[in-house]
Design a protein around this motif. Sequence first.
Motif, PDB file in Angstrom:
ATOM      1  N   THR A 148      40.124  47.612   5.591  1.00 49.99           N
ATOM      2  CA  THR A 148      39.697  46.586   4.091  1.00 49.99           C
ATOM      3  C   THR A 148      38.006  45.786   3.887  1.00 49.99           C
ATOM      4  N   GLU A 192      48.654  49.460  -0.737  1.00 48.46           N
ATOM      5  CA  GLU A 192      48.357  48.317   0.550  1.00 48.46           C
ATOM      6  C   GLU A 192      49.198  47.466   0.682  1.00 48.46           C
ATOM      7  N   VAL A 228      47.934  50.789   4.756  1.00 43.08           N
ATOM      8  CA  VAL A 228      47.960  51.055   3.701  1.00 43.08           C
ATOM      9  C   VAL A 228      49.154  51.758   4.343  1.00 43.08           C
ATOM     10  N   THR A 243      49.655  45.292   2.989  1.00 45.58           N
ATOM     11  CA  THR A 243      48.768  44.126   4.597  1.00 45.58           C
ATOM     12  C   THR A 243      49.099  42.877   3.825  1.00 45.58           C
TER      13      THR A 243
END
Length: 541
Positions: free
Chosen positions: A68, A93, A75, A95
Amino acid sequence: MDIVALPALLEGWPGPGLTLDGQGQPLALNAGARQLADRHDGWLIELGRWAASGGPLSEPHRSVPVETGSGPGVVEFTTVLLSDGGVLCLGREVTLERRLRHALTESRQRYKDLVDISSDFAWEVGPDGRFVFVSAAGAIGYHPDDLIGRHPSEFVLGDFADQPLPFDTAVGIERTEVWLRAKDGEAACLISSAVPLVGPQGDWIGARGACRDITEARVKGMELAQVRLREKYLGYIVSSTRDDVDPGKTLEIAVGVAVNATGAGGARLYARTGDAFAEAAAQLAMAPDIVEAIPPFLEQVAEQAEPITASVNGYRLLATRTLFRHEVNGAILVWRGDGLDWSEDDFSMIQAIADQVGVAVAQARYQERLKTLSERDGLTGLYNRRTFMELLESRLDKQTGGGSALLYFDLDNFKAVNDKLGHGAGDDVLRAVGELLGTLARPSDLCGRLGGDEFVLWIDRVDEAQSVAVADRLLREAAEFLRPLSASPEKPLGVSVGVAVYRGGSGELAQGLVDRGDQGMYAAKRMGKGHRALSPAFTAD
């Protein structure tokens, strides 16, 4: 799924989206997917292999690592099989979500581990302020079961009862110290952080926090602070003893240190001569009702190696002796009227001060002796010539009006005493003259021996008639006082006096005034022994 509507779905998807054919090759990527592919296409290859192997049939969700804009990320793709055998992949996403989940899991485990292994304790109180939870290690010597259901205020030391406590805090606090009485009765210092617990209606329903026992560190810190404070106070005395030319200033500093270091109401320093104590310095006046108790108390102090205390009319006294070369040369005393007793630190501090003050008292005495030797005639105790002339000059400068007088005299038939009886008898006569002037002079007058058998008496603030009257008295008393010391009845001791009257503001110098007195004395000699004569008046050139 309608294949026709697929392009619009991909472009409208807020996250990365793409379609793959049956062999896992990418067919179409939206802007989010293209952005990820531009940074790194490893995720795309991994996702294609997974799709070609039939992964979407058994597991509709697949997480792949990506790059990213802020670094490595994850993802999660949700997959849908298409009618032509392809696969639609819509990504989100995750994260931050994973990081938060991991941090939460880790923090919970960390908190549990720290609470379990810590020698300190975590706690929680309920709406009634009583402990409802204490960590397994317990606290301040108590088992958790001994604390559950009890109120923290039961353990707070009295001196700190009025301070805010972390156990009933209404706001979040950090690193607040609280002193509690441990199970063994000793004081324990805890540093605590806490947060309040608030109910649905915003009402206080308890507090939760953790404490760490810092008693050992705090005690050591206080001991170190006490040592540093002692060194600082004693440094004042030592530096003053070393650098200050006025011993009296050193003694004043010492009593000031005694007051500040012990929190006393006042202090006095005594110098000892023989068995008698005399005040040498003081800070703050002593209550009249305890002054009478001091002399016998100091006698006890002189016999004790350690500081001793006494109670007198509601006052608490603390004193210890001072030594120089193993001899008691004084005592330092502090007192307070607040009813509080002296602590071990006070005992230690007053003893440390006394150890330094003994040297200061000895130095003050030595300086006094030097001053006396430099100012006084060793035989009579009167001012010597140099000191008398300096003091006389100062008196003349200060007197701008009115009159004073100088009586200049020597002894009649003194030579006969030395010739017949010896110089020892002559010294006795000179000492007797010193005693005579001591009784004749007022505190404001000055007496001196200029040398041999010549003496002077400055009579402050008198006119001519008064100065002559004093001269006549000197003639009478000298004849009576000295006659028994005469060499023989035929040569009786007496004095001849010259009277020099001084007019304030005349500009006459000290030496000139003495010279006029000397002239008057010789005029009296010419009149016969045992007379007095007025000196000629001063006239400016």
